[in-house]
Every structure is written in structure tokens, then in C-alpha cells.
Scaffold this active site. Structure first.
Site, mmCIF file in Angstrom:
data_model
loop_
_atom_site.group_PDB
_atom_site.id
_atom_site.type_symbol
_atom_site.label_atom_id
_atom_site.label_comp_id
_atom_site.label_asym_id
_atom_site.label_seq_id
_atom_site.Cartn_x
_atom_site.Cartn_y
_atom_site.Cartn_z
ATOM 1 N N ARG A 219 0.862 -1.174 0.000
ATOM 2 C CA ARG A 219 0.000 0.000 0.000
ATOM 3 C C ARG A 219 0.901 1.227 0.000
ATOM 4 O O ARG A 219 1.937 1.249 0.699
ATOM 5 C CB ARG A 219 -0.910 0.037 1.237
ATOM 6 C CG ARG A 219 -2.095 -0.903 1.182
ATOM 7 C CD ARG A 219 -3.122 -0.495 0.110
ATOM 8 N NE ARG A 219 -4.292 -1.360 0.087
ATOM 9 C CZ ARG A 219 -4.434 -2.442 -0.692
ATOM 10 N NH1 ARG A 219 -3.475 -2.795 -1.526
ATOM 11 N NH2 ARG A 219 -5.546 -3.148 -0.647
ATOM 12 N N GLU B 102 -3.397 7.630 -4.104
ATOM 13 C CA GLU B 102 -3.878 7.100 -5.391
ATOM 14 C C GLU B 102 -5.207 7.734 -5.772
ATOM 15 O O GLU B 102 -6.041 7.933 -4.881
ATOM 16 C CB GLU B 102 -4.073 5.575 -5.287
ATOM 17 C CG GLU B 102 -2.763 4.862 -5.339
ATOM 18 C CD GLU B 102 -2.894 3.346 -5.231
ATOM 19 O OE1 GLU B 102 -3.952 2.801 -5.586
ATOM 20 O OE2 GLU B 102 -1.920 2.732 -4.799
ATOM 21 N N HIS C 211 -1.139 0.259 -9.910
ATOM 22 C CA HIS C 211 -1.765 -0.677 -8.956
ATOM 23 C C HIS C 211 -2.362 -1.893 -9.691
ATOM 24 O O HIS C 211 -3.569 -2.137 -9.627
ATOM 25 C CB HIS C 211 -2.834 0.037 -8.110
ATOM 26 C CG HIS C 211 -3.071 -0.646 -6.790
ATOM 27 N ND1 HIS C 211 -3.440 0.027 -5.649
ATOM 28 C CD2 HIS C 211 -2.992 -1.962 -6.439
ATOM 29 C CE1 HIS C 211 -3.591 -0.841 -4.645
ATOM 30 N NE2 HIS C 211 -3.322 -2.059 -5.113
HETATM 31 C C1 GLV Z 1 -4.856 -5.146 -3.965
HETATM 32 O O1 GLV Z 1 -4.122 -4.232 -3.737
HETATM 33 C C2 GLV Z 1 -5.445 -5.967 -2.959
HETATM 34 O O2 GLV Z 1 -5.348 -5.640 -1.756
HETATM 35 O O3 GLV Z 1 -6.053 -6.985 -3.318
#
Ligand code: GLV
Length: 327
Positions: free
Chosen positions: A241, A270, A288
Site C-alpha cells: 500500500r 492514489e 496498482h
Molecule cells: C490489492 O491491492 C489488494 O489488496 O487486493
């Protein structure tokens, strides 16, 4: 709550097959209006009368939303659930579910992809070649970092971190890991991974790959102090993250050549990316997409839909992150 007897579920964003059919068998599915902002008040308004919300990681599911009367379950289509206030959900007796397991290999593959792309400057090389600047072999052209035999530091050794360690074996890497929870001895031996404290991991690693959830403890786990301790040739990879890394401090550290580069899939705010990162040739930036393979995203969709369908039918969903809500 229901209309014509059928419980209603709010689907915040489209999901992939077979998710929609699984949901439609269990409930009347309401799609979140595509142009409505993703703020708590708007989500709360859309969720009125719904027993469930199928959310994604960009949806703020907090007190305002979780106090919706009749809400029973929030099914997040992600393994991470830092966008959901789980304590508030628990206090309102709302079940929260996620999609663990199915995305481990895709995400570990992608962390390794970013590691390699950054170390060997592949994005820079591609645009150099496409733009016609390749005029012939040169001994000093696009020199990068060796991967085979290098030291890899894995921060967070859950399923995804272990997957990265597994891949590192094929590159004969020395693997260090940092995690408050040690791996069982057999797993350490099988992966060839040694547990160290974070300071040592940072000081000794040529590559550092982050695999921790975002919590109060991991917020800005990497900031100026950590960058100052890194090897000058080191590459940082983050597929966890964004807020685990202090992005402004990373930009300063890269400018000051405290580390050699970074491969990032996630960002602090983001979808915004720190403007200092975009002009840097030694960073590889992805939007991402670590879990974005056809199989994985479809399995995540199915799993999230099954979690919700089970909750709607009065059962206990398999991937409950607050089990105390449903004994
Ligand atoms: C993606 O970032 C997830 O947490 O699945």
C-alpha cells in the site's frame, strides 16, 4: 431490508465473471452510479436499504456508511481492507470480508517483475530503443544492478512475501526477512530465508520488497531515516500500500542518490502520483496492477461474490476478517 422480498446489494464497481451471476442469484444487485463521487456521504445514500456492499480498495467504507440501518456485510474485492474501518463495522455488527490467497502468485510475480524491470532499466531501455536513439552497442550503456546472487530483503512474510522468497531461490539470492511473526523453522529452511531486524535488512539488502498491510504501525515504515540507511545501489519495490512509504521522503532520497531506484505499484494518494517521481528514469511506475491477471481478477470477483452471497443467505462467509461479528 428488501424490495419485493429480495435483499439488495450495492455493487460499487463492476466485477468480472462469474461474480455478477453469483451475486444475482442471491440478491437484487444495484450498481453504484458511475459518475457519483466516492465519498462516504454519497456511498451511504446509495447504500440505503441494502444488506450488503461489494466494495473495492478506493471506496471509503467508514462510520457513515457502516451505520446504514440493515447493513450486514461489506465484501471488499481485495486482500487489503484498510479502506474499511473494521472496528466501526464490528461495532455495528457488519461482517467484513476480503479475497485472500487467490492473488498471491500474481502479486509475487509482479513484485519480481518490478524488481527486475527497475534493476535492469527495462522501461528506460524500451523507450530509448523505440525513439531511435540506439545507435550501436556501447560498453557503458544502461548499466544496471545484478539480480542473481544479490541480497533480497522481504518486509512482511505473509503469503505474498513468501511467494517472493520462493521466486528469489531461482535467482540464487540471499534472502533476509523482517516480520514481527517469525516463520516456522521448516519454512525458513525451505525458503532459505533468515529473519533479521528491519535495520539490518535495510542496511544489507540490494533489493527490498514490501509486503505488509497498511496499519498505524506500518504507515511510513519507510521514510528518511530508512532511506539514509540503504545501500546506494539498492532498489525498493512496493506492491503493498502506498502510505507504507513516505513518498515525499522517497523522492528526496532518490534525488540525493541514497538508493538506486524504485519499482512502485502503489502510491500514497492514489490515483495521484508524487510529481517528483514521474520525471525520474530510475523509477518504474505501475498503476496498482500487481494482481491484474485474467485468472486472478476473475477469482477475486468470484470469491467476493461468494462471500456476499453467503452473508445475504444468513451464513458465515469463509473470508471474514472480523469473525467476532458472526459466531
Ligand atoms: C490489492 O491491492 C489488494 O489488496 O487486493
Amino acid at each position: 431490508m428488501s424490495t419485493g422480498g429480495r435483499p439488495r446489494v450495492l455493487l460499487m464497481h463492476p466485477i468480472l465473471d462469474p461474480g455478477p451471476a453469483i451475486l444475482a442469484e442471491a440478491a437484487e444487485v444495484l450498481a453504484y452510479p458511475p459518475n457519483r463521487p466516492l465519498d462516504e456521504a454519497s456511498i451511504r445514500q446509495a447504500a440505503e436499504g441494502c444488506v450488503g456492499i461489494v466494495s473495492q480498495l478506493m471506496d471509503p467504507i467508514r462510520e457513515t456508511v457502516l451505520s446504514t440501518p440493515g447493513l450486514k456485510c461489506v465484501s471488499n474485492v481485495a486482500v487489503g481492507f484498510d479502506n474499511v474501518d473494521v472496528a466501526a463495522a464490528t461495532s455495528h455488527k457488519v461482517m467484513v470480508t476480503n479475497t485472500p490467497g487467490v492473488l498471491d502468485d500474481s502479486t509475487a510475480d509482479f513484485a519480481f517483475t518490478l524488481l527486475m524491470a527497475t534493476a535492469r532499466r527495462i522501461v528506460e531501455a524500451d523507450s530509448f530503443t523505440r525513439s531511435g536513439r540506439f545507435r550501436g552497442w556501447a560498453i557503458d550503456m544502461m548499466l544496471g544492478q545484478d539480480i542473481f546472487g544479490a541480497t533480497l530483503g522481504i518486509v512482511g512474510v505473509g503469503r505474498i512475501g513468501r511467494g517472493v522468497a520462493h521466486r528469489a531461490k531461482g535467482f540464487n539470492m540471499r534472502v533476509l526477512y523482517y516480520d514481527p511473526q517469525p516463520l516456522p523453522r521448516e519454512a525458513e529452511e525451505q525458503l532459505g530465508a533468515t529473519r533479521v531486524d528491519l535495520g539490518r535488512l535495510i542496511a544489507e539488502s540490494d533489493f527490498i520488497s514490501i509486503h505488509v498491510p497498511l496499519t498505524q504501525e506500518t504507515h511510513h515504515l519507510f521514510s528518511t531515516q530508512q532511506f539514509n540507511q540503504m545501500k546506494r545501489n539498492a532498489v525498493l519495490v512496493n506492491t503493498s500500500r502506498g502510505p507504507v512509504v513516505d513518498e515525499a521522503a522517497l523522492v528526496e532520497a532518490l534525488k540525493g542518490r541514497k538508493l538506486a531506484g524504485a519499482g512502485l505499484d502503489v502510491y500514497e494518494r492514489e490515483p495521484a502520483v508524487h510529481p517528483g517521481l514521474t520525471p525520474m528514469p530510475n523509477v518504474v511506475l505501475a498503476p496498482h496492477i500487481a494482481s491484474a491477471t485474467v485468472r486472478t481478477r476473475s477469482e477475486m470477483s468470484a470469491m467476493a461474490a461468494r462471500n456476499m452471497a453467503t452473508a445475504v443467505r444468513g451464513g458465515r462467509p469463509p473470508n471474514l476478517v472480523n469473525p467476532e461479528v458472526k459466531k
